[in-house]
Design an enzyme around this catalytic site. Structure first.
Site, PDB file in Angstrom:
ATOM      1  N   GLU A 166       0.824  -1.205   0.000  1.00 24.77           N
ATOM      2  CA  GLU A 166       0.000   0.000   0.000  1.00 24.77           C
ATOM      3  C   GLU A 166       0.859   1.255   0.000  1.00 24.77           C
ATOM      4  O   GLU A 166       0.582   2.219  -0.727  1.00 24.77           O
ATOM      5  CB  GLU A 166      -0.918   0.014   1.228  1.00 24.77           C
ATOM      6  CG  GLU A 166      -1.817  -1.205   1.345  1.00 24.77           C
ATOM      7  CD  GLU A 166      -1.225  -2.293   2.222  1.00 24.77           C
ATOM      8  OE1 GLU A 166      -1.940  -2.804   3.091  1.00 24.77           O
ATOM      9  OE2 GLU A 166      -0.023  -2.623   2.034  1.00 24.77           O
ATOM     10  N   CYS A 193      -0.089   0.631   7.854  1.00 27.39           N
ATOM     11  CA  CYS A 193      -0.473   1.085   6.520  1.00 27.39           C
ATOM     12  C   CYS A 193      -1.760   1.903   6.561  1.00 27.39           C
ATOM     13  O   CYS A 193      -2.008   2.729   5.682  1.00 27.39           O
ATOM     14  CB  CYS A 193      -0.644  -0.112   5.592  1.00 27.39           C
ATOM     15  SG  CYS A 193       0.915  -0.934   5.181  1.00 27.39           S
TER      16      CYS A 193
END
Length: 365
Positions: free
Chosen positions: A46, A78
């Site tokens: 990500e 994340c």
């Protein structure tokens, strides 16, 4: 999501014990960022995709193959990076299987006002990380049995000759399997008969060597074999029960070999106990390449999850060659082990049959 799954494969062999993960950022039906988890300890998929997207990530959708983490590990969460980038929608293939964190990332993002969807291409995502899912659930490695056989089920002739059963294309694919696995296991019989290096050799790619694991009940391994001379950053581990030569363990240790003691079961190394030992070492996936006694023992011990059986268009035509498995089998056909989710692939003239041993389908994890 298909693009994210494809991107994840770029990390195959480099991320363990982490899973392979891919991510794609889409805005106004245009891909503006792509990324994947490249190696353990580095940025997650990500983060790489959002970095690639830059300011275009604001108001966009991110597609990710595994639920974003919401905890500090080797890298920051994340979820916070997704929020700070201005993402408005998150599409997740499959939830994180870790019972301590499942739902944490998705729930947190929803609480922050993002639209979150889970379950897109879920089965494909589970299969892509089948070893990771199994390891998280059981603490043991995901075990693949690999063999190369003639059509009449022989892995070598009566003299032990096995070079070569299958062709170059099949053998190159085996190195892909080695690259993807944390460990490769053979019995001492294979070491003595074939003198393998048990390393990874890939054309045009820096392959990762798996940990080389040798089952050697009485520590009878010759000290000049290739596997003990390999120039590799991966370990050579010999699993044994006793040594007839009391000074041999010390000599092997000086060569950098790691010796692991394991109990016996029915006179042979207890493979179930070995799986626990390897699991504690964070070996999440294991490729068993033989020989026939180890293959048979693995099946009888119930430790195997998946098969990769290569068949070459050759027939030895006798009953004195070395079979795929040796040792006692069931008395009745009803006692045979079912293989599910079969797939077939061809490598030149060879055929590869892949499947899961009944209980071991990725969908069960």
């Amino acid at each position: 999501m298909k693009m994210a799954l494809d991107l994840a494969e770029n990390g195959r062999g480099y991320t363990s014990p982490n899973p392979v993960v891919g991510a794609v950022v889409v805005k106004d039906e245009t891909v503006v960022g792509k990324g994947w988890h490249r190696a353990v300890g580095t940025a997650h998929a990500e983060v790489n995709a959002l970095t690639d997207a830059g300011k275009a990530a604001e108001g966009a959708t991110i597609y990710v193959t595994l639920e974003p983490c919401h905890h500090y590990g080797r890298t920051p969460p994340c979820t916070e990076r997704i929020l700070s980038a201005g993402i408005r929608r998150v599409v997740i293939a499959v939830a994180d299987p870790n019972p301590n964190v499942t739902g944490g990332g998705a729930d947190y993002l929803q609480q922050q006002g993002l639209e979150v969807t889970i379950g897109v291409c879920e089965n494909a995502a589970r299969q892509q990380n089948e070893a990771f899912f199994r390891f998280i659930r059981t603490g043991r490695p995901f075990v693949i049995l690999k063999c190369a056989s003639t059509l009449d089920g022989r892995i070598a002739s009566r003299t032990g000759d096995s070079k070569w059963v299958t062709g170059p294309a099949s053998r190159q694919y085996v190195h892909e399997l080695r690259h993807a696995a944390d460990g490769i296991m053979v019995g001492i019989g294979t070491v003595k008969a074939d003198n393998p290096s048990l390393t990874t050799r890939l054309e045009g790619k820096n392959g990762v060597d798996p940990h080389r694991i040798i089952l050697d009940t009485r520590l009878s391994i010759p000290e000049d074999v290739k596997v003990l001379q390999a120039e590799s950053i991966s370990d050579t581990i010999i699993v044994f029960n006793k040594s007839d030569d009391l000074e041999k363990p010390e000599r092997l240790a000086k060569k950098g070999v790691e010796l692991v003691h394991a109990p016996l079961k029915d006179g042979w190394i207890d493979l179930s106990a070995v799986m626990d030992i390897l699991g504690r070492r964070n070996i999440t996936s294991l490729l068993i390449e033989g020989g026939s006694r180890v293959m048979g023992s693995a099946l009888r011990a119930g430790i195997a999850d998946k098969i990769c059986f290569f068949y070459a268009p050759k027939i030895l035509g006798g009953d004195d060659g070395i079979p795929v498995c040796s040792g006692p089998g069931p008395e009745l056909m009803a006692g045979s082990i079912p293989v599910d989710n079969i797939s077939v692939r061809q490598f030149d003239e060879d055929v590869l049959i892949t499947g899961y041993l009944g209980y071991a389908s990725p969908a069960n994890d």
